[in-house]
Structures are given as C-alpha cells and as structure tokens.
Design a protein around this motif. Structure first.
Motif, PDB file in Angstrom:
ATOM      1  N   ALA A  98      90.019 -32.865  22.784  1.00 37.09           N
ATOM      2  CA  ALA A  98      90.105 -31.418  22.558  1.00 37.09           C
ATOM      3  C   ALA A  98      90.525 -30.660  23.801  1.00 37.09           C
ATOM      4  O   ALA A  98      91.002 -29.523  23.708  1.00 37.09           O
ATOM      5  CB  ALA A  98      88.757 -30.894  22.063  1.00 37.09           C
ATOM      6  N   ASP A  99      90.368 -31.272  24.986  1.00 36.66           N
ATOM      7  CA  ASP A  99      90.728 -30.622  26.237  1.00 36.66           C
ATOM      8  C   ASP A  99      92.188 -30.823  26.610  1.00 36.66           C
ATOM      9  O   ASP A  99      92.641 -30.291  27.634  1.00 36.66           O
ATOM     10  CB  ASP A  99      89.826 -31.135  27.359  1.00 36.66           C
ATOM     11  CG  ASP A  99      88.371 -30.756  27.139  1.00 36.66           C
ATOM     12  OD1 ASP A  99      88.016 -29.603  27.430  1.00 36.66           O
ATOM     13  OD2 ASP A  99      87.606 -31.598  26.646  1.00 36.66           O
ATOM     14  N   GLY A 100      92.922 -31.598  25.811  1.00 35.02           N
ATOM     15  CA  GLY A 100      94.347 -31.765  26.058  1.00 35.02           C
ATOM     16  C   GLY A 100      94.712 -32.939  26.927  1.00 35.02           C
ATOM     17  O   GLY A 100      95.879 -33.088  27.295  1.00 35.02           O
ATOM     18  N   GLY A 101      93.758 -33.795  27.274  1.00 31.43           N
ATOM     19  CA  GLY A 101      94.059 -35.031  27.981  1.00 31.43           C
ATOM     20  C   GLY A 101      94.083 -36.186  26.999  1.00 31.43           C
ATOM     21  O   GLY A 101      93.608 -36.074  25.858  1.00 31.43           O
ATOM     22  N   CYS A 102      94.640 -37.312  27.427  1.00 25.74           N
ATOM     23  CA  CYS A 102      94.700 -38.459  26.517  1.00 25.74           C
ATOM     24  C   CYS A 102      94.062 -39.687  27.144  1.00 25.74           C
ATOM     25  O   CYS A 102      94.206 -39.958  28.344  1.00 25.74           O
ATOM     26  CB  CYS A 102      96.131 -38.766  26.090  1.00 25.74           C
ATOM     27  SG  CYS A 102      97.222 -39.436  27.363  1.00 25.74           S
ATOM     28  N   TYR A 103      93.322 -40.400  26.307  1.00 23.61           N
ATOM     29  CA  TYR A 103      92.853 -41.740  26.628  1.00 23.61           C
ATOM     30  C   TYR A 103      93.949 -42.707  26.189  1.00 23.61           C
ATOM     31  O   TYR A 103      94.481 -42.580  25.076  1.00 23.61           O
ATOM     32  CB  TYR A 103      91.561 -42.054  25.885  1.00 23.61           C
ATOM     33  CG  TYR A 103      90.387 -41.194  26.297  1.00 23.61           C
ATOM     34  CD1 TYR A 103      89.478 -41.638  27.241  1.00 23.61           C
ATOM     35  CD2 TYR A 103      90.197 -39.931  25.723  1.00 23.61           C
ATOM     36  CE1 TYR A 103      88.399 -40.848  27.625  1.00 23.61           C
ATOM     37  CE2 TYR A 103      89.129 -39.133  26.101  1.00 23.61           C
ATOM     38  CZ  TYR A 103      88.233 -39.596  27.049  1.00 23.61           C
ATOM     39  OH  TYR A 103      87.171 -38.808  27.427  1.00 23.61           O
TER      40      TYR A 103
END
Length: 300
Positions: A127-132
C-alpha cells in the motif's frame, strides 16, 4: 470444480498475468522476451520488447508495469511443451524493469548492495508503493545461485535485501491486511511466511505455511480476499489453494495437462475471474473463481 475456458493460445511461455480495467490481460512471454496484451477476444499484441527473460509483472503506483527480468533461459521443446532450462549463452543479467503501456522500457535496478541480481522472478506492491520481489537465481551446468527476497521503491532510490538465502524463491504475495509476506520456493515445494513490521521490513525467522509432498514444485502465486494463497503447482499442473493457516483446501487442474502451470491473477468487475497461465502449452485460461481475488493496490 471451476470450468476453465481458453482465452488465447500460441503464447511463448506466458507468465505474470495482470488483469486490466478494460478486460484485457497483460502477460509476459518469457521465451519471446516481451510484455504482451491479450484482448478479451484472444487477440495478442506486443506492448514492449523487454529483452532477456521477463517474468513476474505488476502495476506500480505511477500506472506503469514493473517487470522482474530473469535475464533469459535456455529453451527446449519436449513432447509439445516449451521448457525453460539453465542460464543461456546470451544471458543479459537480472533486473527490475519499468515498462510503460506505450512501450518504453527502463531499468529500475540491476544490483543490491553491489551484488548483481541474477534471476528476478516475481513481485507484489504494498500500500506504500514499494514492491517485494524475489530473485530465483540462475542454474548452470554444475552450479546454481542462492536466491533471496528484496524490497524496492519504483524509482530505485531504495533497494534492500530482506531475506537471504532462499532456495529458488519464486512467487510472492501479501496477506489482505499487508501484515504478512508469503514466498513459494520452487524446488523444495514450500511456502514460507514472514511477519511484516513496516514497508520493506520483516521479522527475522520464517514460518512454514505449507510443505507439499511428492514431486510437486511451486511457481508463482496470488492471494484472494479471504487470505488464501493460490499457488501454481508444477509437475501436477494445477493451482493449489492454501488457507491462511496453511491447510490445502482445493486443487484446480488445467483441462489439457501441462506440468508447467505457472501463475494466476484475478480480475473482472468483482475480482471473481481468475486468469491462469499454462506456460508449457502457451495458453491463457480464465475461470469464475469461488471467491473474489484480493484487489491490487494499483491498477491500470
């Protein structure tokens, strides 16, 4: 048992399906080296030439498509199946790419802490715009890489290693409330889970969600709205559904046997349409799923 319908055939090892709002589905064609679009009528068009081996794909916060590129495979044709192999002579290196829907391709990152990415495989945005994202590694004649779980911001300003080593980490997904990240290991047939402490921060020590028996190996995964982990299962050629506590509750095979069923995503107005890639045979299927999928944080 859900009835699967063929949307498109003749794809060159499709993976990384992404359902779009207009009813079309993006897939990577790993053997072709492209990000492609499949229209509802089955027409296939190339969005972008990614080179190497585009693998997992997901829409980012800016509306672009982010692609894990594994750098390419050796390819084999066996009994009507397209089968990926080890690291090819023209291996281009692993990378995370940003691809616009008008075909522009740029690299987000090619290394972490000075160590080159080897074979990025799958990704999911929080939801914060980073990706795993996972790095599966590459296999060579007498050796293979260890893999890991990573976290990146879409502009490449932050790229961190979260978990290392893992054995052939492949599919990755987040629980509905984002408090757990799940990773499927291919060779071991295990799905691991970590508690998420914050964006790109996980608690040390994995919990085993499920370990498959027999010759089952795992590929990519998607999470549904109830928190079930739907993981593509190799050799048996099906989607295996795991409850949030790890119980195997359902297995959905493809209608034409294919040991290389690799991925699933959800789309449609109520997220009840599942799209499944039968990669060895180059087929994209759709089916009505018993439960809604988990809505991605970003769409296009």
């Amino acid at each position: 048992m859900p009835e699967l319908r063929t949307i498109a055939e003749g794809l060159r090892f499709p993976e990384g399906p992404v359902a779009l709002a207009d009813g079309s589905v993006l897939v990577v064609e790993i053997r072709r080296g492209t990000l492609s679009r499949v229209d509802p009528d089955g027409a296939i068009s190339v969005v972008a030439d990614c080179g190497g081996g585009p693998n997992g794909a997901a829409i980012g916060p800016d509306g672009a498509v982010y692609v894990c590129n594994n750098g390419g495979f050796r390819w084999h044709d066996r009994d009507g199946l397209s089968v990926p192999g080890g690291q090819p002579d023209d291996y281009s290196g692993g990378r995370l790419q940003r691809v616009t829907l008008d075909g522009e391709v740029t690299d987000v990152c090619t290394e972490v802490d000075g160590r080159p990415l080897r074979g990025p495989n799958d990704l999911v945005f929080d939801a914060d715009g980073g990706c795993y994202f996972t790095d599966f590694g590459k296999t060579r004649a007498r050796e293979m890489d260890l893999g890991g779980l990573y976290y990146a911001l879409p502009d490449g300003s932050r790229v961190e290693e979260l978990v290392f080593p893992l054995h052939q980490p492949n599919g990755v997904g987040l629980s509905p409330d984002g408090d757990r990240v799940h990773v499927a290991e291919t060779g071991s047939g295990r799905v691991w889970s970590w508690e998420v402490l914050g964006p790109g921060r996980v608690r040390r020590g994995a919990e085993l969600l499920h370990g498959f028996s027999g010759a089952r190996m795992l590929d990519s995964l998607a999470v549904d709205s109830a928190g079930n982990v739907c993981v593509a299962t190799l050799n048996t050629g099906e989607i295996s559904v795991l409850s949030p506590d790890g119980e195997l509750v359902e297995q959905v095979p493809v209608p034409v046997p294919d040991p290389l069923v690799t991925n699933i995503c959800f789309g449609g107005p109520d997220l009840r349409t599942a799209y499944i890639t039968s990669s060895g045979r180059g087929v994209l299927y759709e089916t009505e799923w018993p439960r809604p999928g988990l809505a991605p944080h970003f769409t296009a």
